[in-house]
Every structure is written in C-alpha cells, then in structure tokens.
Scaffold this motif. Sequence first.
Motif, short mmCIF file in Angstrom:
data_model
loop_
_atom_site.label_atom_id
_atom_site.label_comp_id
_atom_site.label_asym_id
_atom_site.label_seq_id
_atom_site.Cartn_x
_atom_site.Cartn_y
_atom_site.Cartn_z
N LEU A 1 -0.57 2.09 -3.28
CA LEU A 1 -1.75 1.21 -3.29
C LEU A 1 -1.59 0.07 -4.30
O LEU A 1 -2.57 -0.34 -4.93
N TYR B 1 -6.75 13.20 -0.27
CA TYR B 1 -6.11 12.50 -1.39
C TYR B 1 -6.44 11.01 -1.24
O TYR B 1 -7.03 10.60 -0.23
N ALA B 2 -6.02 10.21 -2.22
CA ALA B 2 -6.29 8.76 -2.18
C ALA B 2 -5.34 8.12 -1.17
O ALA B 2 -4.34 7.52 -1.53
N MET C 1 -13.75 4.29 4.95
CA MET C 1 -12.48 4.34 5.65
C MET C 1 -12.69 5.01 7.02
O MET C 1 -12.59 6.22 7.17
N ASP D 1 -7.20 1.29 8.24
CA ASP D 1 -5.81 1.74 8.15
C ASP D 1 -5.59 2.79 9.23
O ASP D 1 -6.00 3.94 9.07
N MET D 2 -4.96 2.37 10.33
CA MET D 2 -4.69 3.18 11.52
C MET D 2 -5.94 3.23 12.41
O MET D 2 -6.86 3.99 12.15
N GLU E 1 0.84 -1.22 0.00
CA GLU E 1 0.00 0.00 0.00
C GLU E 1 0.86 1.25 0.00
O GLU E 1 0.57 2.25 -0.67
N1 BES Z 1 -2.20 5.13 6.67
C1 BES Z 1 -1.66 6.00 5.68
C2 BES Z 1 -2.64 7.08 5.25
C3 BES Z 1 -2.98 8.11 6.27
C4 BES Z 1 -1.99 8.74 7.00
C5 BES Z 1 -4.29 8.47 6.46
C6 BES Z 1 -2.33 9.71 7.94
C7 BES Z 1 -4.63 9.44 7.36
C8 BES Z 1 -3.64 10.06 8.12
C9 BES Z 1 -1.21 5.20 4.48
O1 BES Z 1 -0.53 4.04 4.83
C10 BES Z 1 -0.23 6.03 3.68
O2 BES Z 1 0.84 6.28 4.16
N2 BES Z 1 -0.63 6.45 2.48
C11 BES Z 1 0.23 7.23 1.66
C12 BES Z 1 -0.37 7.39 0.28
C13 BES Z 1 -0.31 6.16 -0.58
C14 BES Z 1 -1.04 6.37 -1.86
C15 BES Z 1 1.13 5.78 -0.87
C16 BES Z 1 0.44 8.60 2.26
O3 BES Z 1 -0.41 9.08 3.01
O4 BES Z 1 1.48 9.19 1.96
#
Ligand code: BES
Length: 393
Positions: A250, A319-320, A336, A274-275, A246
Amino acid sequence: MRSLVLASLALVSCSRAAPGPHHYLTIDVDAIATARDATTEPVDVIEQTGDIAVIDFPEADLDALSAKMDAEHHRCGGFLLHDTLAEAEATALPARGPVDYKLDHGKVLGEILPELDEAKILATIRELSAMPNRYYASETGAAASTWLAARWRSFSTRTDVTIELVDHGYPQRSVIMTIPGTTRASEVVVIGGHLDSITMRGRTGAAPGADDDASGIATLTEVARVVLAHDYHPSRTVKFIAYAAEEIGLRGSQAIVKDFTKRKIDVVGALQLDMTNFQGSDTDIWLMKDFTSPVQNEFLVRLIDTYVKATWGLDSCGYACSDHASWFRAGVPASMPFESRMAQRNKKIHSANDTLETSGNNARHALKFAALGAAYVIELAKGELHAKLASNR
Ligand code: BES
Ligand code: ZN
C-alpha cells in the motif's frame, strides 16, 4: 487526526503570565488532568469534540500549566489561549458537521447511470492488461501512469479539472484527477483503485492484472468519463485516484494519505475499487467489514438497493488487503466493495493468468461497480450537471 500538540503554535510559552481573570483554553483531552493539577481552582470542561477540549482556566496559573505540560507531556505550551468562548469553540469544533448520507440526487443519477458503458470498461481493462506488467518499479509500470493520465485528460477540456502525476521516488507514479467542488470545495470525496500489478513468479514477468486491478481502474475511469461528459460540477471536491505500488504494501496510498493529512485535507469518504470484474459468487457485491466504516458501508447498501439494484453481502478480508486501509488508519471513512465472497475469490491474481478470460471476456460484473461508484460520487459530493448530453464518447 487533529491534535493541539503544536508547541510552535501555543500562544502561551513558558513565561510568566500576569494575574487576572480566567481564560478559555483549547487543550488535548489527555492533558485535562494536568490542567486540573496545575491550579487549586476548579477547571470546567466546557466542551469536548474528538480529542480536543475547551476548558476554563485561571490566568494566574498559566505559567504552572506550561511547566507541567512541558514536564508531563513534553509539550512546552501545548494549549491555545482564547479571548472568547466563541473563538475557543471554533478551534475545537471540526470545520464541518457530520456527513449527511441522505440520498437526494436521483435525478442527476438518472442522467448518469444509463450512460455507463460496459464496452468502455472492457476496452480499458484490455488496454491495461495488454501491458507486459504494471509493476511499480518497472518501465511499463511507469508508462501505465502516463497512459492513464492521458486517458483521463481526454475526457474533458475543462481547465478547472486537474490531473497530477504524483512522484513517490520510484518509477510508477500515482495519478490524481480533481474535479473542484463549488460550494463545499474544502471537503473531498475520494474514489480510487490501484494501478500496479505484480506476479509472484519473477517480479518483472508477465503480470496482466486484468482483475487485480485493471478492473477497478477501468471502473472508476468509466465513472470519470461519464460525469465529465455531463460537465459535472460537484458541491464537494471529487478526486479520482489511481494508486501506485499497492501490491508491495500500500505504498502509494500511504504516501498520499500522509501528504493529505499533513496538508489537513478534509476527506469525507474514500471508496476503494480493487477487483470488480470476476463474479465468483451468486451475490453480486461484497462489502468488506474490516478496515472500513460501518456508517459509510450502510450508505453503500442504500446506494446499491436504490441505484444499482444488485444483491449484496458482508465479508472480511481479514487483513489490510488494499488501499482503503490507508485511509481507514487515518480516520477517514473508507469502504471496499468487492467482486466475490473471500472464499470464492479469483485464484488467478498475481499470476500471468490474471486475464480477461477468467471474467468471460466481458465487463458485466464491473458495470455494477461503476454504477455504485457513480452513485457514491454523486450522492456524497452532490452538485449538478451542466451538460445534458454525453460529449466524449
Ligand atoms: N486485490 C488484492 C487484495 C485482495 C485479494 C482482496 C483477494 C480480496 C481477495 C490486493 O491487490 C493485494 O494483493 N493485496 C495484498 C496485500 C497488500 C498489503 C500488499 C495481498 O492481498 O497480498
Ligand atoms: Zn493484488
């Protein structure tokens, strides 16, 4: 997701059709104008579901329609010919009606919810975060997949419950556990989280990922343990998914969604955990509004009010931000539920300091998400328990 852009399936190819009466055709809605242009007779749209329409079309002009479809839409064919209206409607209609989000499984949840065990969630987070890292391209990231598959396997001796390790072409594999549905097996309910971790300071450095996302994996693992201990037989098929990779865009979930789409698997809903274990805000559960389904989110609100009895709020990632976005982009209702307000998020993620310490070495917050996850699975997949007592503790 559905489309009739299937040249190979079209029964009418670019050949001459004999003159005669009208036919019922199913055709993509974006080609209705083309159909009208291909005949001097009126073309009635009898029905339209999603992007497919059922139309009434004169047989004498089928040839002209084929040619126009080829010229304008590059679809030689691109429509299906049906002898009866019933057959046309069966093609155009979705295989099922809209999802009914009624809450009527309180009795089943009365057996399940009290069994959810904070200590079990804590132990799983501890074991996952004790791995040096779960980076998708590392040996330990690969070991995390086999470790989790073995843990899930230990929950049941049932042979109808399957566990797959999905190969993506890199070391870490996604893990999918399937509990087959009884009466609506073709409809699938997904509950997932991501197995990988990452650190920005050297990609193979220590990345415990206790919150991001050992907490989510531990939460859905506890749901799996308890429902299997009660020999749960859902009406719809339930899939527990630990996505690989992920953190690097993703990748695991995108591959799985692509594969499910290709296989026309009818996913009625996907929940992403996720968290779940860092309580950064007074309000307990935050439903992300972006890349999610408002209708399914409203269902989650009722599940929280009815079964979890926690406080909730609405926020956005902006964002996604996780694997729910992969489902969302494929048209699957996704949600989510998140551990804090975005502004009060856990700042230790993606570092060697994403440890259980930050969550006070307990799993009290994650337990609320386990209750929500169990309620989601049981109220969406329905079904019944075949064993009264937990047997895999
Ligand atoms: N768990 C995170 C996303 C997140 C972080 C949601 C903080 C809300 C608050 C996820 O594992 C993550 O790190 N996602 C990446 C984006 C992904 C498309 C690589 C990110 O947030 O940089
Ligand atoms: Zn992350």
